[in-house]
Each structure stands twice: as structure tokens, then as C-alpha cells.
Enzyme design. Structure first.
Site, short mmCIF file in Angstrom:
data_model
loop_
_atom_site.label_atom_id
_atom_site.label_comp_id
_atom_site.label_asym_id
_atom_site.label_seq_id
_atom_site.Cartn_x
_atom_site.Cartn_y
_atom_site.Cartn_z
N GLY A 170 0.56 -1.40 0.14
CA GLY A 170 -0.36 0.46 -0.20
C GLY A 170 0.67 1.25 0.38
O GLY A 170 1.77 1.06 0.00
N ASP A 171 -0.35 2.67 -0.34
CA ASP A 171 1.10 3.71 -0.17
C ASP A 171 2.31 3.54 -1.48
O ASP A 171 2.83 3.46 -0.86
CB ASP A 171 1.82 4.13 0.85
CG ASP A 171 0.27 3.68 1.96
OD1 ASP A 171 -0.61 4.76 2.13
OD2 ASP A 171 1.32 3.90 3.37
N GLY A 196 -2.40 7.33 -5.87
CA GLY A 196 -3.01 8.01 -6.34
C GLY A 196 -2.40 9.17 -7.49
O GLY A 196 -3.24 9.92 -7.92
N HIS A 212 -4.95 8.33 -0.51
CA HIS A 212 -4.77 8.61 -1.72
C HIS A 212 -3.89 10.59 -1.69
O HIS A 212 -4.61 11.10 -1.98
CB HIS A 212 -5.24 8.73 -2.93
CG HIS A 212 -4.97 6.54 -2.48
ND1 HIS A 212 -6.15 6.28 -3.80
CD2 HIS A 212 -4.91 5.87 -2.44
CE1 HIS A 212 -7.15 4.76 -3.53
NE2 HIS A 212 -5.78 4.57 -2.42
P1 IMP Z 1 -7.90 -1.76 7.96
O1 IMP Z 1 -7.68 -1.72 5.97
O2 IMP Z 1 -7.99 0.24 8.35
O3 IMP Z 1 -8.47 -2.65 7.63
O4 IMP Z 1 -5.45 -2.32 7.77
C1 IMP Z 1 -5.73 -3.66 7.67
C2 IMP Z 1 -4.15 -2.67 7.17
O5 IMP Z 1 -3.68 -2.23 6.27
C3 IMP Z 1 -2.84 -2.39 8.41
O6 IMP Z 1 -1.72 -2.30 8.26
C4 IMP Z 1 -3.27 -1.03 8.36
O7 IMP Z 1 -2.40 -0.25 8.19
C5 IMP Z 1 -3.51 -1.19 6.22
N1 IMP Z 1 -3.86 0.20 5.87
C6 IMP Z 1 -5.05 0.08 5.58
N2 IMP Z 1 -5.25 1.23 4.54
C7 IMP Z 1 -4.39 1.38 4.35
C8 IMP Z 1 -3.24 2.53 3.06
O8 IMP Z 1 -4.33 3.64 2.99
N3 IMP Z 1 -2.28 2.67 3.60
C9 IMP Z 1 -1.66 2.16 3.77
N4 IMP Z 1 -1.87 0.86 4.67
C10 IMP Z 1 -2.76 0.77 4.74
#
Ligand code: IMP
Length: 420
Positions: A12-13, A17, A41
Site C-alpha cells: 500500500g501507499d 493516487g 491517496h
Molecule cells: P484496515 O484496512 O484499516 O482494516 O487495516 C488493515 C491493514 O492495512 C493495516 O495494516 C493498515 O495499516 C493497512 N492499511 C489500510 N489502509 C491503508 C492505506 O491506505 N495505506 C497503507 N496501509 C493501509
């Protein structure tokens, strides 16, 4: 014109975006296909710097139709706040549509997410605390509430009250105050009223776009390593960021998706718990985090940082068959004389390039090769051929180890700082 999916190929990240914002300039329709407002994003363009959570990055193209797809979970209140913020910056949101089949992320989901993390204690997942996991859990358990239900307030209120009967028992067991069904329903209905007729059946729109050869962009959230099925379970999100998830989550037949762009950072970052083999610790990690401003766009949490992990990116490629890669933040590595590059893992006395399951991955150690750094800024470079040789070699190494060609390279945060 191909239907293009933009997919995260790491944790992720990766900078999706920015890539989506760039591609959206040429798109007719942009669809977010999974996730919720856990996404952050970051988009930097002529209008300013924005952190989009639910709104597709195509919102900056006034001609693009932006769809929050059926595969997402939507906190309507957060969505309305995001729209208000965009409007306050002079960005029209008239072209936004929300699928009436998406699931509502309700106020109790946010609360339950936080309580669940608290109860897990040291085994916590490090979620964003936005309620995404509980919302998808309800969807799968068939306790979810779909967006279209707001059209019948009486029935909606009864549904909320019914769901809260069991949810409140759990909330009380966790030692928290039960939620009031009327207040919860009021909050969601008021946001729904703000959205009004932007809540629609999105299938005819998507079908029409495909039929007329419109340029469609499918925007994923998170990356392959946090995919519910193929990521580091349980440290994953509760949906499928993979291109396979894009078909279902956007409501588009899979055979129409002909271009799949895998977005990778030139190094690695992760927010939340779980194995991250190439992680840099201590001062080394702090230095990269500060230099590259690696803080979560949704939670502000410091991101974990590490070297490029070709095993992880190749794992993503095996699952997505990327037609091309977009490499972001290459400029950041200009600070290093030597750049470690993970080509395999050492695991129980053997070397592997396969991605093992989570508990096994915890034991893996990266096998590094060292790339020569280019030690300098990349500002002003306008095409790949004019990059320093060491930077070109670094990109070639990514292509060879992942197995997909690079189509785009980001050398700065602005839309314009992208080599095509
Ligand atoms: P959740 O999606 O909030 O349930 O989180 C599950 C995992 O995904 C965790 O490790 C979060 O830190 C990661 N995570 C969720 N959304 C993002 C994002 O937009 N960027 C990076 N990590 C994310």
C-alpha cells in the site's frame, strides 16, 4: 481503448493516487473498486495537495465520471466531508456517483474496529481504525446494509435498530457505551440526503462506458501484500486490491480489463503490523522516513520503511500479470551511494523467490544485491534515457526481477514530475 486497472504491488501507499490522477486526465470514467476511507491517496496538482480517502482520484478531471464502486464500503459522513473540502478548494464534485450496492460503513463499524484492536492487545493488526474490517465482516456475514437502503428511511431505521441489538451487546461487553439507533440512522440519512441523486445503480453507467469504448480507469486501494487472500493474513485489509478484485468491485467483466498497471515505490513502505522483510530499523529507517516524508495519509502514523523487495513485487506480478509497472519516488534514492535490493529470501537454510505464508515469512531474511547509487537529484529530467546510468540500471533491475516492463517513473510529487 483499454480498461486500465491501477493496482498497488507492495504494502500500500505506493503512490497510486499520483498515478491515477495523472491517468485520469485522459479518462472518461474513474472507479474506486474496493476499500473504504482507510485509503489515503495523496494527489499533488495545480489545485494543491489533497489526501483523498473515498473519492476517486479522477475528481480533478471535470470531464470524468467518478464512481465509488459497489465493492467499496462507504462511510457517507466521511464522503460528504471530503466532498465539502474539495468544493471549498473550487473542485467540482458534480460528477461523483456512489453505487447503491456498495455497503454502508456505519458508525458502529468504526467503534468496533477500535474495540477489536484494543482487545487483540499485542496481537493487534494495526488497522487504520476506520471501521473497514467490521464493515466487510458484516457484508460477508450478511449483516451489511447496502447504500440503496437509505432510499426507504423507515425500513432503513428498522434495519439499523435490528443490527444494533447485537452490535450493542458486543459494544457493552467491550465496556463501551451502546449506540442509539435513532442517532446512528439520523447521521447516515442526513449524509445520504446531501448526496441525493448521486446514489445510483452504477452498472448501466459502466456498461455504457465499455460499450462506447470510453476510457475507464479502475482505482485500487492498498497493495497485493495487504490483499485479503494473497497478502500477509491476518495483517491484511478485508477486501481484494488485486486486479481480480477490480472486476467484481467495479462491476466490469474481467475480459475487458486489458491494461493492469502495478505501482511500486522505488523502495518499500508499510503501515500497520505484520512481516516486512526488508525493513530498515533505527537511524537508517528514520533517515529515509524523514527524507521521503513517509507518514500515513489517513492516520499520520510513521510508515515503516525498507529496501525494494523484488520477491513481494514479483508475487504481485504473478497475481496481476501487470502489463506495465509505474515506479514512484525514484528521486528519493538519490541520497544513497549504495542501494541494497532484495532479490530472494533465505528461509530455513534455502533460498526462495516464492512468497511464503505469513508465519513462515516472519522467519525469512532478505538476500540483497547491491546497486550503485547515482547520488544526485533527478529534478528536470524529462525522459528515462536522460536519467543517470545508475538510475537506469536500477530501473532495469526492477524490470528483470519483477518480470514486467516499466511504463512510468515518478521523480517528484507533482503530476508533472513523471517520466512516461
Ligand atoms: P484496515 O484496512 O484499516 O482494516 O487495516 C488493515 C491493514 O492495512 C493495516 O495494516 C493498515 O495499516 C493497512 N492499511 C489500510 N489502509 C491503508 C492505506 O491506505 N495505506 C497503507 N496501509 C493501509
Amino acid at each position: 481503448m483499454p480498461v486500465t486497472a491501477v493496482v498497488g504491488a507492495q504494502w500500500g501507499d505506493e503512490g497510486k493516487g499520483k498515478i491515477t490522477d495523472l491517468l485520469a486526465q485522459e479518462a472518461d470514467v474513474v472507479i474506486r473498486y474496493q476499500g473504504g476511507n482507510n485509503a489515503g491517496h495523496t494527489v499533488v496538482n495545480q489545485h494543491g495537495t489533497f489526501k483523498l480517502h473515498l473519492v476517486p482520484s479522477g475528481i480533478f478531471n471535470p470531464n470524468a465520471l467518478c464512481i465509488v464502486g459497489p465493492g467499496t464500503v462507504v462511510d457517507l459522513k466521511v464522503l460528504c466531508e471530503e466532498l465539502r473540502n474539495l468544493e471549498a478548494h473550487g473542485i467540482s464534485t458534480a460528477n461523483l456517483r456512489v453505487s447503491d450496492r456498495a455497503h454502508l460503513l456505519m458508525p458502529y463499524h468504526t467503534l468496533l474496529d477500535r474495540l477489536d484492536e484494543r482487545e487483540r492487545g499485542r496481537q493487534k493488526l494495526g488497522t487504520t481504525g476506520q471501521g473497514v474490517g467490521p464493515a466487510y465482516a458484516d457484508k460477508v456475514a450478511r449483516h451489511g446494509i447496502q447504500v440503496y437502503e437509505v432510499r426507504d428511511p423507515k425500513r432503513f431505521r428498522a434495519h439499523v435498530a435490528h443490527e444494533l441489538e447485537t452490535k450493542n451487546k458486543v459494544i457493552e461487553r467491550f465496556g463501551d457505551k451502546p449506540l442509539d439507533a435513532k442517532q446512528v440512522a439520523d447521521e447516515v440519512l442526513s449524509a445520504a440526503a446531501t448526496l441525493g441523486d448521486r446514489i445510483v445503480d452504477t452498472l448501466p453507467l459502466v456498461e455504457d462506458a465499455v460499450r462506447t469504448d470510453a476510457r475507464v480507469l479502475l482505482e485500487g486501494q492498498l497493495g497485493a501484500m495487504r490483499d485479503l487472500d494473497w497478502g500477509i493474513y491476518p495483517y491484511v485489509t478485508s477486501s481484494n486490491p488485486l486486479a481480480g478484485g477490480a472486476a467484481v468491485g467495479a462491476g466490469i467483466p474481467p475480459r475487458y480489463i486489458t491494461r493492469v498497471i502495478g505501482v511500486v515505490k522505488a523502495y518499500s513502505t508499510a503501515v500497520g503490523e505484520g512481516p516486512f522483510p526488508t525493513e530498515m530499523h533505527g537511524k537508517e529507517g528514520d533517515a529515509l522516513r524523514e527524507m521521503a516524508n513517509e507518514y500515513g495519509a489517513t492516520t499520520g502514523r510513521p510508515r515503516r520503511v525498507g529496501w525494494f523487495d523484488a520477491v513481494a513485487a514479483r508475487h504481485a506480478h504473478r497475481l496481476n500479470a501487470f502489463t506495465e509497472l509505474a515506479v514512484t519516488k525514484l528521486d528519493v534514492l538519490g541520497a544513497y551511494r549504495e542501494i541494497p535490493f532484495c532479490v530472494a529470501y533465505r528461509l530455513d537454510g534455502r533460498t526462495t523467490t516464492d512468497m511464503p505464508p505469513t508465519a513462515v515469512l516472519e522467519r525469512a531474511t532478505p538476500v540483497y544485491e547491491t546497486c550503485v547509487g547515482w547520488c544526485g537529484a533527478l529534478a528536470g529530467v524529462s525522459d528515462r534515457d536522460h536519467l543517470p546510468k545508475a538510475a537506469r540500471d536500477y530501473l532495469a533491475k526492477i524490470e528483470a526481477s519483477v518480470g514486467a516492463p516499466i511504463g512510468m517513473v515518478g521523480i517528484g510529487p507533482e503530476r508533472s514530475a513523471t517520466l512516461l
